[in-house]
Enzyme design. Structure first.
Site, PDB file in Angstrom:
ATOM      1  N   HIS A 164       0.852  -1.078   0.040  1.00  0.00           N
ATOM      2  CA  HIS A 164      -0.252   0.081  -0.045  1.00  0.00           C
ATOM      3  C   HIS A 164       0.969   1.244  -0.061  1.00  0.00           C
ATOM      4  O   HIS A 164       1.821   1.202   0.736  1.00  0.00           O
ATOM      5  CB  HIS A 164      -0.817   0.062   1.354  1.00  0.00           C
ATOM      6  CG  HIS A 164      -1.738   1.010   1.391  1.00  0.00           C
ATOM      7  ND1 HIS A 164      -3.068   1.315   0.707  1.00  0.00           N
ATOM      8  CD2 HIS A 164      -1.675   2.261   1.936  1.00  0.00           C
ATOM      9  CE1 HIS A 164      -3.478   2.623   0.783  1.00  0.00           C
ATOM     10  NE2 HIS A 164      -2.603   3.039   1.604  1.00  0.00           N
ATOM     11  N   ASP A 183     -14.891   3.452   8.437  1.00  0.00           N
ATOM     12  CA  ASP A 183     -13.777   4.290   8.008  1.00  0.00           C
ATOM     13  C   ASP A 183     -14.410   5.377   7.143  1.00  0.00           C
ATOM     14  O   ASP A 183     -14.232   6.352   7.029  1.00  0.00           O
ATOM     15  CB  ASP A 183     -12.647   3.689   7.580  1.00  0.00           C
ATOM     16  CG  ASP A 183     -11.808   4.615   6.829  1.00  0.00           C
ATOM     17  OD1 ASP A 183     -11.254   5.373   7.427  1.00  0.00           O
ATOM     18  OD2 ASP A 183     -11.780   4.349   5.520  1.00  0.00           O
ATOM     19  N   ARG A 225     -14.152  13.770   8.862  1.00  0.00           N
ATOM     20  CA  ARG A 225     -12.740  14.257   9.367  1.00  0.00           C
ATOM     21  C   ARG A 225     -12.776  15.245   8.217  1.00  0.00           C
ATOM     22  O   ARG A 225     -12.085  16.099   8.354  1.00  0.00           O
ATOM     23  CB  ARG A 225     -11.862  12.994   9.279  1.00  0.00           C
ATOM     24  CG  ARG A 225     -11.821  12.359  10.351  1.00  0.00           C
ATOM     25  CD  ARG A 225     -11.011  10.985  10.313  1.00  0.00           C
ATOM     26  NE  ARG A 225      -9.677  11.413   9.730  1.00  0.00           N
ATOM     27  CZ  ARG A 225      -8.847  10.618   9.347  1.00  0.00           C
ATOM     28  NH1 ARG A 225      -9.257   9.615   8.810  1.00  0.00           N
ATOM     29  NH2 ARG A 225      -7.590  10.905   8.903  1.00  0.00           N
ATOM     30  N   SER A 235      -7.164   4.159   9.605  1.00  0.00           N
ATOM     31  CA  SER A 235      -8.105   4.441   8.363  1.00  0.00           C
ATOM     32  C   SER A 235      -7.313   3.209   7.316  1.00  0.00           C
ATOM     33  O   SER A 235      -8.040   2.672   6.626  1.00  0.00           O
ATOM     34  CB  SER A 235      -8.114   5.623   8.068  1.00  0.00           C
ATOM     35  OG  SER A 235      -8.754   5.917   6.561  1.00  0.00           O
ATOM     36  N   LYS A 288      -8.652  -0.912   6.046  1.00  0.00           N
ATOM     37  CA  LYS A 288      -9.079  -1.219   4.891  1.00  0.00           C
ATOM     38  C   LYS A 288      -8.222  -2.495   4.446  1.00  0.00           C
ATOM     39  O   LYS A 288      -8.465  -3.347   3.762  1.00  0.00           O
ATOM     40  CB  LYS A 288      -9.066  -0.294   3.787  1.00  0.00           C
ATOM     41  CG  LYS A 288     -10.091   1.067   3.977  1.00  0.00           C
ATOM     42  CD  LYS A 288     -10.003   2.092   3.172  1.00  0.00           C
ATOM     43  CE  LYS A 288      -9.021   3.117   3.748  1.00  0.00           C
ATOM     44  NZ  LYS A 288      -9.214   4.734   3.554  1.00  0.00           N
TER      45      LYS A 288
HETATM   46  N1  URA Z   1      -5.989   7.695   3.321  1.00  0.00           N
HETATM   47  C1  URA Z   1      -6.810   6.999   4.049  1.00  0.00           C
HETATM   48  O1  URA Z   1      -7.273   6.005   3.545  1.00  0.00           O
HETATM   49  N2  URA Z   1      -7.203   7.435   5.305  1.00  0.00           N
HETATM   50  C2  URA Z   1      -6.553   8.643   5.632  1.00  0.00           C
HETATM   51  O2  URA Z   1      -7.165   8.887   6.813  1.00  0.00           O
HETATM   52  C3  URA Z   1      -6.072   9.551   4.952  1.00  0.00           C
HETATM   53  C4  URA Z   1      -5.297   9.054   3.859  1.00  0.00           C
END
Ligand code: URA
Ligand code: CA
Length: 441
Positions: free
Chosen positions: A82, A161, A168, A183, A187
């Site tokens: 990632h 999320d 946010r 976050s 995922k």
């Molecule tokens: N990328 C994400 O998936 N989440 C965040 O909070 C910031 C960047």
């Protein structure tokens, strides 16, 4: 339990229990905890922070807010890679075939581009016919037979999320390390990875602009992985300028093809070898990093990596002839050169400005509904520390719309700072973070 009391506890600097975090996230996902309470909570976390245990509990609460992907029918250790997001980051296009050619399964779920960073799915879709919508069965079958598949995210992964990020985004609480780390990791974990290699970008084109913040974010994500028993390694890499030369979907496919043939940009190749060797290590396909790196170099040299790219493309309905004939990829109608106004050395390139320029041309999305143009983008010819003469080409704009090209021309020019002294070439890799600790190079 009451949401009010949990908010007050964090506001006053307290440490939340796992039960409190789960109560809040479950309630929020189901709509019992309203947005205004969750927003206040996000701000309390922003100001007071969270320790590693709280951050891991928040991550797992978000993982359990929705579906999780079961990759167990896939043979081998599934290592996911990632990137925290960059400009012209062509690595996944190279790494999927390269790592698969080494025998490690690559079960990649990717996203689309939004804002100034491109999305891996959009890049693969620049290949004529390439389909990123596979059924779960096809996805698993492809990874088991071809060793790699790239698909769009399906299912309802980490819905908490998604909901929290939307809050946010409008309450000035995005830029908070425990919230970003949980976050991203929620995922990845929901998508079923056994182990994770993180490319944490740092610099002007990245989410984290300073090296210290980038190491802190890396540390927070590795801690989460370690807490939940998934081997996680983070590499901190430069996004002070675009990676490689190409920014834009088909342009990056072409760059990936070059790199898989050993004739790509040096920085892109180095980063792919570094990340790829870590992936092989975590997948237990290599015993140490050097062995992994050498294996990958061989696969590039003997043509196996490029052959694997063709296999992946064919297996997902794409036309593999474009791999041998990249001129069959979508091309833009106009190519406009941006030239240096003075002689000197490139002091810096604002990656984010180039990312925005590429988005305006149509390479990325300004809103979720925008349609991406696979052909357009920017190819930089000069990078930081390079010598330029007055009138020499700095970058080439690939556009289908001359009006848009004119609009971004100045941006591209302004992204470059030219000065009389030669700055050193910026380092590409700043260090790594693993459960063994932080290593700054
Ligand atoms: N990328 C994400 O998936 N989440 C965040 O909070 C910031 C960047
Ligand atoms: Ca690139």
């Amino acid at each position: 339990m009451r949401a009010y009391d949990i908010i007050a506890k964090k506001r006053d600097g307290g440490e939340l229990s796992r039960e409190e975090i789960e109560y809040l996230i479950q309630g929020f996902t189901q709509g019992q905890v309203p947005d205004y309470q969750m927003s206040a909570m996000a701000m309390a976390i922003f100001i007071r922070g969270m320790n590693a245990r709280e951050t891991a509990d928040l991550t797992m609460a978000m993982v359990h807010s929705g579906e999780t992907v079961d990759l167990s029918p896939i043979h081998g250790i599934k290592v996911d890679k990632h990137s925290t997001g960059g400009v012209g980051d062509t690595t996944t296009l190279v790494l999927a075939p390269l790592v698969a050619a080494a025998g490690a399964p690559v079960a990649k779920m990717s996203g689309r581009g939004l804002g100034h960073t491109g999305g891996t799915l959009d890049k693969f879709e620049a290949i004529p016919g390439f389909r990123v919508e596979l059924t779960k069965e096809q996805f698993i079958h492809n990874v088991n037979t071809v060793k790699a598949a790239v698909v769009g995210q399906t299912g309802n992964l980490a819905p908490a999320d998604k909901k929290l990020y939307a809050l946010r985004d409008v309450t000035a609480t995005v830029n908070c390390i425990p919230l970003i780390a949980s976050s991203i990791m929620s995922k990845k974990l929901a998508a079923g990875a056994d182990a994770i290699v993180l490319d944490v970008k740092t610099g002007s084109g990245a989410f984290m602009k300073t090296l210290d913040d980038s190491f802190s974010l890396a540390r927070a994500m590795v801690d989460i992985g370690t807490h939940v028993g998934r081997h996680t390694v983070a590499i901190i890499t430069d996004m002070g300028q675009p990676l490689g030369y190409a920014i834009g979907n088909a342009l990056e496919v072409r760059e990936a093809i070059d790199t898989l043939q050993g004739k790509g940009p040096q920085d892109l190749e180095q980063l792919c070898l570094t990340l790829g060797a870590h992936m092989l290590l975590l997948a237990k396909v290599a015993d140490n990093w050097e062995e992994g790196c050498n294996k990958l170099k061989e696969l590039i040299a003997d043509g196996s990596a490029l052959e694997k790219f063709k296999e992946i493309v064919r297996a997902q309905g794409g036309d593999p002839t474009v791999i041998d004939r990249p001129d069959y990829l979508p091309g833009a109608a106009h190519q406009i050169e941006v030239k240096a106004q003075t002689a000197g050395f490139v002091q810096a390139i604002e990656a984010e400005t180039l990312g925005v320029a590429a988005t305006i041309l149509g390479a990325g999305r300004e809103t979720k509904e925008s349609v991406v143009d696979p052909a357009v983008g920017i190819v930089v010819r000069k990078k930081t520390s390079d010598r330029v003469e007055a009138g020499e080409v700095l970058a080439v704009i690939h556009a289908n719309d001359l009006e848009k090209a004119t609009a971004v021309r100045q941006k591209v020019q302004q992204a470059y700072t030219i000065g009389s002294n030669q700055p050193p070439k910026p380092p590409l890799i700043f260090g790594e973070v693993s459960k063994a600790g932080i290593r700054r190079y």
